[in-house]
Motif scaffolding. Structure first.
Motif, PDB file in Angstrom:
ATOM      1  N   ASP A 109       2.372   4.269  13.760  1.00 34.05           N
ATOM      2  CA  ASP A 109       1.820   3.467  12.669  1.00 34.05           C
ATOM      3  C   ASP A 109       0.295   3.411  12.709  1.00 34.05           C
ATOM      4  OD1 ASP A 109       1.879   1.851  14.967  1.00 34.05           O
ATOM      5  OD2 ASP A 109       2.015   0.008  13.803  1.00 34.05           O
ATOM      6  N   ASP A 110      -0.296   3.572  13.896  1.00 31.69           N
ATOM      7  CA  ASP A 110      -1.756   3.548  13.984  1.00 31.69           C
ATOM      8  C   ASP A 110      -2.358   4.949  13.813  1.00 31.69           C
ATOM      9  OD1 ASP A 110      -1.047   4.750  16.358  1.00 31.69           O
ATOM     10  OD2 ASP A 110      -1.734   3.104  17.630  1.00 31.69           O
ATOM     11  N   PRO A 113       5.262   3.855   4.916  1.00 29.26           N
ATOM     12  CA  PRO A 113       4.279   2.949   4.305  1.00 29.26           C
ATOM     13  C   PRO A 113       3.534   2.101   5.323  1.00 29.26           C
ATOM     14  CG  PRO A 113       6.516   2.180   3.906  1.00 29.26           C
ATOM     15  CD  PRO A 113       6.637   3.541   4.524  1.00 29.26           C
ATOM     16  N   TYR A 114       3.993   2.099   6.557  1.00 28.30           N
ATOM     17  CA  TYR A 114       3.301   1.352   7.602  1.00 28.30           C
ATOM     18  C   TYR A 114       2.216   2.184   8.267  1.00 28.30           C
ATOM     19  CZ  TYR A 114       7.304  -1.822   7.255  1.00 28.30           C
ATOM     20  OH  TYR A 114       8.261  -2.700   6.803  1.00 28.30           O
ATOM     21  N   PRO A 117       9.766  -1.419   2.043  1.00 28.54           N
ATOM     22  CA  PRO A 117       9.651  -2.799   2.547  1.00 28.54           C
ATOM     23  C   PRO A 117       9.681  -3.847   1.432  1.00 28.54           C
ATOM     24  CG  PRO A 117       8.013  -1.366   3.557  1.00 28.54           C
ATOM     25  CD  PRO A 117       8.616  -0.601   2.413  1.00 28.54           C
ATOM     26  N   ARG A 150       0.813  -1.197   0.000  1.00 26.63           N
ATOM     27  CA  ARG A 150       0.000   0.000   0.000  1.00 26.63           C
ATOM     28  C   ARG A 150       0.853   1.256   0.000  1.00 26.63           C
ATOM     29  NH1 ARG A 150      -4.244  -2.219   4.482  1.00 26.63           N
ATOM     30  NH2 ARG A 150      -5.408  -3.548   3.086  1.00 26.63           N
ATOM     31  N   ALA A 152      -1.181   3.695   9.032  1.00 26.50           N
ATOM     32  CA  ALA A 152      -2.550   3.288   8.707  1.00 26.50           C
ATOM     33  C   ALA A 152      -3.402   4.511   8.421  1.00 26.50           C
ATOM     34  CB  ALA A 152      -3.130   2.511   9.879  1.00 26.50           C
ATOM     35  N   PRO A 188       5.980  -1.094  12.377  1.00 26.54           N
ATOM     36  CA  PRO A 188       4.869  -1.693  13.114  1.00 26.54           C
ATOM     37  C   PRO A 188       5.130  -1.737  14.626  1.00 26.54           C
ATOM     38  CG  PRO A 188       5.319  -2.941  11.133  1.00 26.54           C
ATOM     39  CD  PRO A 188       6.427  -1.926  11.256  1.00 26.54           C
ATOM     40  N   GLY A 189       4.319  -0.983  15.356  1.00 20.27           N
ATOM     41  CA  GLY A 189       4.435  -0.955  16.805  1.00 20.27           C
ATOM     42  C   GLY A 189       5.633  -0.196  17.332  1.00 20.27           C
TER      43      GLY A 189
END
Lengths: 250, 444
Positions: free
Chosen positions: B101-102, B37-38, B205, B29, B40, B153-154
């Motif tokens: 990332d969120d 790119p991570y 990625p 995405r 959201a 991520p995270g």
């Protein structure tokens, strides 16, 4: 391990042969798959567009301790989540049974199923790895619904892999786990059919947890590839993470 | 250990074979044009807010750095107006920021200190709230001046600009989890041609690549620009490299020679592309980073920005979502340029407009129709007197002309110097630990 020059060359040569065989086998498998792709749900997996670092050549840092809390198994018994995130390497993902986003739960299941098959065919991984799928929707996903949803997966231990389907007793029990893992969820109101309807959505994440209960990698749907997950599992096994080292939250 | 690995590699061969047959990959995405790119929850429609991270100015308002929220929805009654401001209570050369990332939090920091501020933008996107200040960066890593905040991520990967030892340009990256706990740190390479400097970072990625660029240290960026340019020795202390890292391992793979302080890095968001561009501040060039025929990553000078002899000082760049266009702001001449990137090997300038007496950051909406520009580079590098405009200006872009539609005068509003921007939306209101919302789901 100290290796003399000749021995080192021999091992390097053996490693190259093994990797050559692995590569050839993978290519063959890919060719077979490509010609029968229509038999599988979803699109076939494209080859990774890079050579991942070899397992054991990199460090998976302890991102954080996996949170703990009360959960319900498919038998309805209340247990601690830590019983399902310790002493083995755990791949954990949040799901809910009504999830239909193709980039969410269905993708997670394809990955879980693929990983299950891979682990079953790999004796060295037997009894070293478990899967956990934990519902984000405790109101709907009762233990009975989860049991129905899981089908034969929980009882199938023929390949040395246990797969646990868990839910919680209430949203209040669930939320500390959701927040603790950093699993983002959203609520939206669907008004397309007249009566407002609350909907749940989430961005898929899978959590790789070591045997001591620490989250060591987090995967998202956009860049989720089973080969990297298997590499990471192998890295944890090489590292020797397991019982005996300091455990998270103990 | 080697034989152990060999054994496992052989053991897992069967696993690779099994995997190849059964799994579909998730889509790769793209993102809003310069986020990880991570990240959201992209804003693909009309954004509601622009968050501006502003440097405090002594004697102006409370003199502190602050996160300013500007309403940018054209149908809003407060369109083009400041609707919220959160002061951090001190002045630390506010510079850049990034989403987790969120997309529930913004991490932001300053270059004269080692603090990282965490703002909650999810509970009420119109009114960000300072919820955490991370203070252990210097003590645990020795790094100073956190600059880029890049979501994994995270986790958040933070690129610093300097160090607490000599306050020079040798620095590194720090990896935090989303709770603000330090996980690891990574030195910028000083061997194999590496200069140890850092500036921006961006990942691809699909290729397992992390790319970093290089600027200069505290002793230079906190100094008056007008004095600095007369100091020949100090002017030698700028980065001239980019580093290609193995993203998974976060280990350097290759040092690229990119003379003249390569700054912002933008990967093409086109899924078929695997190249990135950067602009060099001191040499006024656009560089392309991509793989050659042998798969080796190379950097190539592909275009000139303005007249390098006049040192226009390209600062920020913004790539269109299709990878076909690039905005470039040059600070000294206050000019916003558009380059046609249809052929990334030969970018071609097709448009230019003076958008301020000094301009720095530039951000665009996902559809490219709206462009936002701010004015401040660094407190001691900004122009003086009447040329020291401090603003956020909003423009619309029809493909041929930039038309200004609003301005917030940050001096008149006693807000400070306007620097980095991020876009916000009402629709991103969310509270993860919201049991009540989940209970409502039960009654659906």
């Amino acid at each position: 391990m100290a290796v003399r020059g000749g021995g080192r060359r021999a091992i390097a040569s053996a490693a190259a042969r093994v990797r050559q065989r692995t590569g050839a086998a993978a290519l063959l498998a890919w060719f077979v798959c490509a010609t029968s792709a229509s038999a599988h749900a979803g699109e076939p997996l494209p080859a990774l567009d890079f050579d991942p670092p070899p397992p054991g050549s990199y460090t998976l840092h302890r991102i954080m301790a996996a949170p703990d809390g009360a959960v319900l198994g498919i038998d309805g018994r209340s247990q601690r989540l830590s019983q399902f995130t310790r002493d083995r390497i755990t791949l954990l993902g949040f799901i809910y049974t009504t999830c239909s986003d193709p980039g969410g739960c269905p993708l997670a299941y394809r990955v879980f199923d693929a990983m299950k098959q891979a682990i079953e065919t790999t004796p060295a991984l037997h009894d070293r790895v478990r899967f956990v799928t934990l519902s984000l929707d405790p109101a709907r996903d009762t233990p009975a619904i989860m049991r129905q949803y899981a089908g034969s997966r929980p009882s199938d231990t023929s390949g040395g892999l246990r797969w646990y389907f868990l839910t919680t007793g209430s949203a209040h029990e669930l939320m500390p786990l959701v927040e603790g893992f950093g699993q983002d969820i959203r609520y939206t109101i669907d008004r397309s059919n007249g009566k407002p309807r609350w909907e749940l959505s989430h961005v898929l994440k899978l959590f790789l947890i070591d045997a001591a209960g620490f989250i060591r990698e987090i995967y998202t749907s956009a860049f989720l590839h089973p080969r990297t997950v298997l590499n990471d599992i192998e890295t944890l096994l090489i590292e020797g993470s397991g019982p005996g080292i300091e455990a998270a939250g103990r | 250990m080697i034989s152990h690995r060999v054994m496992r590699s052989g053991i897992l061969a069967a696993a690779w074979v099994a995997l190849a047959c059964t799994v579909a990959a998730g889509p790769v995405r793209a993102d809003e044009t310069c986020n990880s790119p991570y990240t959201a929850k992209l804003i693909k429609g009309q954004e509601d807010y622009v968050y501006v991270w502003a440097l405090g100015v002594e004697g102006l308002g409370d003199g502190s750095d602050k996160l300013v929220t500007v309403d940018v929805h054209p149908k809003s009654k407060s369109y083009g107006k400041v609707i919220a401001s959160v002061s951090v209570g001190s002045r630390g050369e506010a510079h850049h920021m990034g989403f987790t990332d969120d997309r529930r939090f913004i991490w932001a920091g300053g270059l004269s200190e080692a603090k990282i501020y965490v703002f909650d933008i999810a509970t009420d996107p119109a009114k960000p709230k300072l919820v955490q200040t991370i203070t252990d960066l210097a003590d645990k890593t020795g790094y100073l001046g956190p600059h880029t905040y890049y979501a994994l991520p995270g986790r958040m990967l933070v690129q610093a600009l300097s160090n607490t030892n000599d306050k020079g340009g040798v620095t590194g990256m720090a990896l935090y989890n989303n709770k603000g706990e330090l996980i690891a740190s990574y030195k910028m390479p000083t061997d194999g041609g590496g200069d140890g400097y850092g500036y921006d970072l961006a990942v691809n990625p699909k290729k397992n690549i992390l790319l970093t660029s290089s600027f200069t240290g505290y002793t230079n960026y906190m100094r008056s620009l007008w004095e600095l340019v007369k100091d020949a020795e100090a002017m030698k202390r700028f980065g001239n490299t980019m580093v290609v890292w193995d993203l998974k391992a976060i280990k350097p793979k290759r040092i690229l020679s990119v003379p003249g302080a390569p700054l912002e890095i933008r990967w093409s968001l086109n899924q078929a592309d695997n190249w990135a561009v950067t602009a060099t501040a001191l040499t006024s060039k656009i560089w392309l980073v991509k793989q050659d025929g042998k798969g080796e990553w190379q950097a190539k000078d592909v275009a000139t920005i303005g007249d390098p002899a006049k040192v226009p000082l390209p600062v920020d760049i913004s790539i269109t979502r299709d990878g076909k266009g690039l905005w470039v702001n040059t600070f000294m001449d206050g000019t916003t340029r558009y380059f046609d990137l249809s052929n990334p090997e030969a970018p071609r300038q097709t448009y230019a407009k003076v958008t301020g007496k000094q301009v720095n950051m530039i951000s665009q909406s996902w559809d490219g129709k709206r462009v936002y520009i701010t004015s401040s580079l660094l407190a001691n590098w900004d122009k003086l007197g009447a040329e020291n405009e401090q603003f956020l200006r909003g423009f619309v872009w029809n493909g041929k002309e930039l038309k200004q539609v609003f301005e917030v005068d940050f001096t008149k509003e006693t807000l400070g110097r306007a620097h980095h921007m991020k876009l916000g939306s009402k629709a991103l209101r969310t509270t993860a630990a919201d049991a009540a919302a989940l209970e409502r789901l039960a009654r659906r």
